[in-house]
Motif scaffolding. Structure first.
Motif, PDB file in Angstrom:
ATOM      1  N   VAL A   1       0.751  -1.166   0.113  1.00 17.61           N
ATOM      2  CA  VAL A   1      -0.029  -0.019   0.092  1.00 17.61           C
ATOM      3  C   VAL A   1       0.903   1.194  -0.010  1.00 17.61           C
ATOM      4  CG1 VAL A   1      -1.807   1.226   1.306  1.00 17.61           C
ATOM      5  CG2 VAL A   1      -1.638  -1.332   1.333  1.00 17.61           C
ATOM      6  N   LEU A   2       0.548   2.273  -0.911  1.00 22.84           N
ATOM      7  CA  LEU A   2       1.426   3.486  -0.893  1.00 22.84           C
ATOM      8  C   LEU A   2       0.501   4.509  -0.147  1.00 22.84           C
ATOM      9  CD1 LEU A   2       3.457   5.318  -2.134  1.00 22.84           C
ATOM     10  CD2 LEU A   2       2.003   5.481  -4.149  1.00 22.84           C
ATOM     11  N   ALA A   3       0.904   5.177   0.573  1.00 30.54           N
ATOM     12  CA  ALA A   3       0.206   6.139   1.481  1.00 30.54           C
ATOM     13  C   ALA A   3       0.712   7.764   1.342  1.00 30.54           C
ATOM     14  CB  ALA A   3       0.293   6.021   2.878  1.00 30.54           C
ATOM     15  N   VAL A   4      -0.161   8.412   0.566  1.00 29.31           N
ATOM     16  CA  VAL A   4       0.219   9.662   0.219  1.00 29.31           C
ATOM     17  C   VAL A   4      -0.720  10.880   0.520  1.00 29.31           C
ATOM     18  CG1 VAL A   4      -0.872   9.544  -1.892  1.00 29.31           C
ATOM     19  CG2 VAL A   4       1.203  10.894  -1.996  1.00 29.31           C
ATOM     20  N   ASP A   5      -0.196  12.094   0.879  1.00 31.52           N
ATOM     21  CA  ASP A   5      -0.846  13.199   0.869  1.00 31.52           C
ATOM     22  C   ASP A   5      -1.796  13.472  -0.196  1.00 31.52           C
ATOM     23  OD1 ASP A   5      -0.769  16.602   0.401  1.00 31.52           O
ATOM     24  OD2 ASP A   5      -0.804  16.036   2.333  1.00 31.52           O
ATOM     25  N   ALA A   6      -3.070  14.081   0.016  1.00 32.28           N
ATOM     26  CA  ALA A   6      -3.792  14.269  -1.003  1.00 32.28           C
ATOM     27  C   ALA A   6      -3.585  15.357  -1.974  1.00 32.28           C
ATOM     28  CB  ALA A   6      -5.270  14.831  -0.097  1.00 32.28           C
ATOM     29  N   GLU A   7      -3.112  16.255  -1.566  1.00 36.44           N
ATOM     30  CA  GLU A   7      -2.556  17.236  -2.514  1.00 36.44           C
ATOM     31  C   GLU A   7      -1.486  16.884  -3.366  1.00 36.44           C
ATOM     32  OE1 GLU A   7      -2.606  20.444  -4.923  1.00 36.44           O
ATOM     33  OE2 GLU A   7      -4.076  20.249  -3.318  1.00 36.44           O
ATOM     34  N   LYS A   8      -0.510  15.936  -2.848  1.00 32.02           N
ATOM     35  CA  LYS A   8       0.532  15.520  -3.751  1.00 32.02           C
ATOM     36  C   LYS A   8      -0.145  14.248  -4.791  1.00 32.02           C
ATOM     37  CE  LYS A   8       4.658  15.975  -0.979  1.00 32.02           C
ATOM     38  NZ  LYS A   8       4.303  16.873   0.404  1.00 32.02           N
ATOM     39  N   LEU A   9      -1.129  13.600  -4.414  1.00 31.86           N
ATOM     40  CA  LEU A   9      -1.771  12.447  -5.210  1.00 31.86           C
ATOM     41  C   LEU A   9      -2.337  13.487  -6.315  1.00 31.86           C
ATOM     42  CD1 LEU A   9      -2.770   9.876  -5.933  1.00 31.86           C
ATOM     43  CD2 LEU A   9      -4.708  10.036  -4.249  1.00 31.86           C
ATOM     44  N   ARG A  10      -2.925  14.675  -6.120  1.00 30.07           N
ATOM     45  CA  ARG A  10      -3.827  15.127  -7.089  1.00 30.07           C
ATOM     46  C   ARG A  10      -2.713  15.797  -8.017  1.00 30.07           C
ATOM     47  NH1 ARG A  10      -4.570  20.533  -7.969  1.00 30.07           N
ATOM     48  NH2 ARG A  10      -6.369  21.066  -9.075  1.00 30.07           N
ATOM     49  N   SER A  11      -1.699  16.214  -7.326  1.00 32.21           N
ATOM     50  CA  SER A  11      -0.416  16.668  -8.569  1.00 32.21           C
ATOM     51  C   SER A  11      -0.127  15.390  -9.401  1.00 32.21           C
ATOM     52  CB  SER A  11       0.474  17.264  -7.607  1.00 32.21           C
ATOM     53  OG  SER A  11       0.351  18.459  -6.899  1.00 32.21           O
ATOM     54  N   LEU A  12       0.022  14.547  -8.714  1.00 33.30           N
ATOM     55  CA  LEU A  12       0.510  13.271  -9.664  1.00 33.30           C
ATOM     56  C   LEU A  12      -0.417  12.995 -10.641  1.00 33.30           C
ATOM     57  CD1 LEU A  12       2.322  10.485 -10.029  1.00 33.30           C
ATOM     58  CD2 LEU A  12       0.939   9.520  -8.525  1.00 33.30           C
ATOM     59  N   LEU A  13      -1.887  12.816 -10.315  1.00 36.83           N
ATOM     60  CA  LEU A  13      -2.714  12.537 -11.179  1.00 36.83           C
ATOM     61  C   LEU A  13      -2.794  13.478 -12.280  1.00 36.83           C
ATOM     62  CD1 LEU A  13      -5.549  11.026  -8.777  1.00 36.83           C
ATOM     63  CD2 LEU A  13      -4.123  10.047 -10.206  1.00 36.83           C
ATOM     64  N   LEU A  14      -2.832  14.808 -11.786  1.00 33.60           N
ATOM     65  CA  LEU A  14      -2.985  15.850 -13.137  1.00 33.60           C
ATOM     66  C   LEU A  14      -1.718  15.529 -13.980  1.00 33.60           C
ATOM     67  CD1 LEU A  14      -3.828  19.102 -11.043  1.00 33.60           C
ATOM     68  CD2 LEU A  14      -5.216  17.744 -12.773  1.00 33.60           C
ATOM     69  N   ALA A  15      -0.516  15.442 -13.390  1.00 34.00           N
ATOM     70  CA  ALA A  15       0.691  15.092 -14.318  1.00 34.00           C
ATOM     71  C   ALA A  15       0.524  14.098 -15.295  1.00 34.00           C
ATOM     72  CB  ALA A  15       1.873  14.822 -13.574  1.00 34.00           C
ATOM     73  N   VAL A  16      -0.145  12.762 -14.735  1.00 35.10           N
ATOM     74  CA  VAL A  16      -0.633  11.788 -15.668  1.00 35.10           C
ATOM     75  C   VAL A  16      -1.312  12.042 -16.803  1.00 35.10           C
ATOM     76  CG1 VAL A  16      -1.336   9.309 -15.703  1.00 35.10           C
ATOM     77  CG2 VAL A  16       0.350  10.106 -13.790  1.00 35.10           C
ATOM     78  N   LYS A  17      -2.515  12.756 -16.246  1.00 37.31           N
ATOM     79  CA  LYS A  17      -3.518  13.345 -17.195  1.00 37.31           C
ATOM     80  C   LYS A  17      -2.885  14.008 -18.416  1.00 37.31           C
ATOM     81  CE  LYS A  17      -7.465  12.819 -14.488  1.00 37.31           C
ATOM     82  NZ  LYS A  17      -8.802  13.323 -13.860  1.00 37.31           N
ATOM     83  N   GLU A  18      -1.987  14.918 -18.040  1.00 40.52           N
ATOM     84  CA  GLU A  18      -1.436  15.986 -19.056  1.00 40.52           C
ATOM     85  C   GLU A  18      -0.215  15.127 -19.817  1.00 40.52           C
ATOM     86  OE1 GLU A  18      -1.470  19.297 -19.391  1.00 40.52           O
ATOM     87  OE2 GLU A  18      -3.357  18.934 -18.290  1.00 40.52           O
ATOM     88  N   GLY A  19       0.094  14.016 -19.560  1.00 35.85           N
ATOM     89  CA  GLY A  19       0.906  13.062 -20.265  1.00 35.85           C
ATOM     90  C   GLY A  19       2.541  13.205 -20.004  1.00 35.85           C
ATOM     91  N   ASP A  20       2.546  13.708 -18.761  1.00 33.74           N
ATOM     92  CA  ASP A  20       3.887  14.149 -18.267  1.00 33.74           C
ATOM     93  C   ASP A  20       4.963  12.780 -18.288  1.00 33.74           C
ATOM     94  OD1 ASP A  20       3.393  16.363 -18.198  1.00 33.74           O
ATOM     95  OD2 ASP A  20       3.380  16.794 -16.079  1.00 33.74           O
ATOM     96  N   PHE A  21       4.367  11.837 -18.055  1.00 30.89           N
ATOM     97  CA  PHE A  21       5.301  10.636 -18.009  1.00 30.89           C
ATOM     98  C   PHE A  21       5.271   9.506 -19.305  1.00 30.89           C
ATOM     99  CE2 PHE A  21       3.451  11.686 -13.871  1.00 30.89           C
ATOM    100  CZ  PHE A  21       4.882  11.996 -13.192  1.00 30.89           C
ATOM    101  N   ASP A  22       4.315  10.052 -20.334  1.00 27.94           N
ATOM    102  CA  ASP A  22       4.096   9.274 -21.542  1.00 27.94           C
ATOM    103  C   ASP A  22       5.477   8.724 -22.092  1.00 27.94           C
ATOM    104  OD1 ASP A  22       1.477   9.650 -21.214  1.00 27.94           O
ATOM    105  OD2 ASP A  22       1.227  10.913 -22.757  1.00 27.94           O
ATOM    106  N   HIS A  23       6.696   9.302 -21.995  1.00 24.57           N
ATOM    107  CA  HIS A  23       8.054   9.095 -22.719  1.00 24.57           C
ATOM    108  C   HIS A  23       8.625   8.001 -21.738  1.00 24.57           C
ATOM    109  CE1 HIS A  23       9.260  11.679 -19.135  1.00 24.57           C
ATOM    110  NE2 HIS A  23      10.145  11.126 -19.159  1.00 24.57           N
ATOM    111  N   LEU A  24       8.115   7.550 -20.623  1.00 23.50           N
ATOM    112  CA  LEU A  24       8.654   6.254 -19.913  1.00 23.50           C
ATOM    113  C   LEU A  24       7.862   5.277 -20.456  1.00 23.50           C
ATOM    114  CD1 LEU A  24       8.430   8.040 -16.363  1.00 23.50           C
ATOM    115  CD2 LEU A  24      10.454   7.924 -17.923  1.00 23.50           C
ATOM    116  N   VAL A  25       6.969   5.094 -21.070  1.00 25.21           N
ATOM    117  CA  VAL A  25       6.423   3.998 -21.553  1.00 25.21           C
ATOM    118  C   VAL A  25       7.211   3.386 -22.887  1.00 25.21           C
ATOM    119  CG1 VAL A  25       4.266   2.880 -22.249  1.00 25.21           C
ATOM    120  CG2 VAL A  25       4.220   4.398 -20.808  1.00 25.21           C
TER     121      VAL A  25
END
Length: 66
Positions: free
Chosen positions: A42-66
């Motif tokens: 289980v990964l535990a994270v602060d709500a605001e940090k999770l929000r930032s991660l999800l926004l970055a994923v939606k923006e495609g910031d990690f697409d180059h890693l695939v």
């Protein structure tokens, strides 16, 4: 200790046996994430940090890693 109530990702479909990401809010307000294939990890994270991660994923910031 209160039981954590996990919520399945809407992107996982309706297959009960399929792998999926699950999310829960803990008693301290932290967000907990786990993969249904390995629910003991289980990964535990602060709500605001999770929000930032999800926004970055939606923006495609990690697409180059695939």
């Amino acid at each position: 200790m209160a039981e954590i109530r996990w919520q399945k990702s809407s992107f996982s479909g309706s297959n009960e046996g399929g792998s999926c990401v699950e999310l829960a809010t803990g008693a301290t307000g932290l967000r907990h994430l786990r993969e249904s294939d390995d629910p003991g990890v289980v990964l535990a994270v602060d709500a605001e940090k999770l929000r930032s991660l999800l926004l970055a994923v939606k923006e495609g910031d990690f697409d180059h890693l695939v």
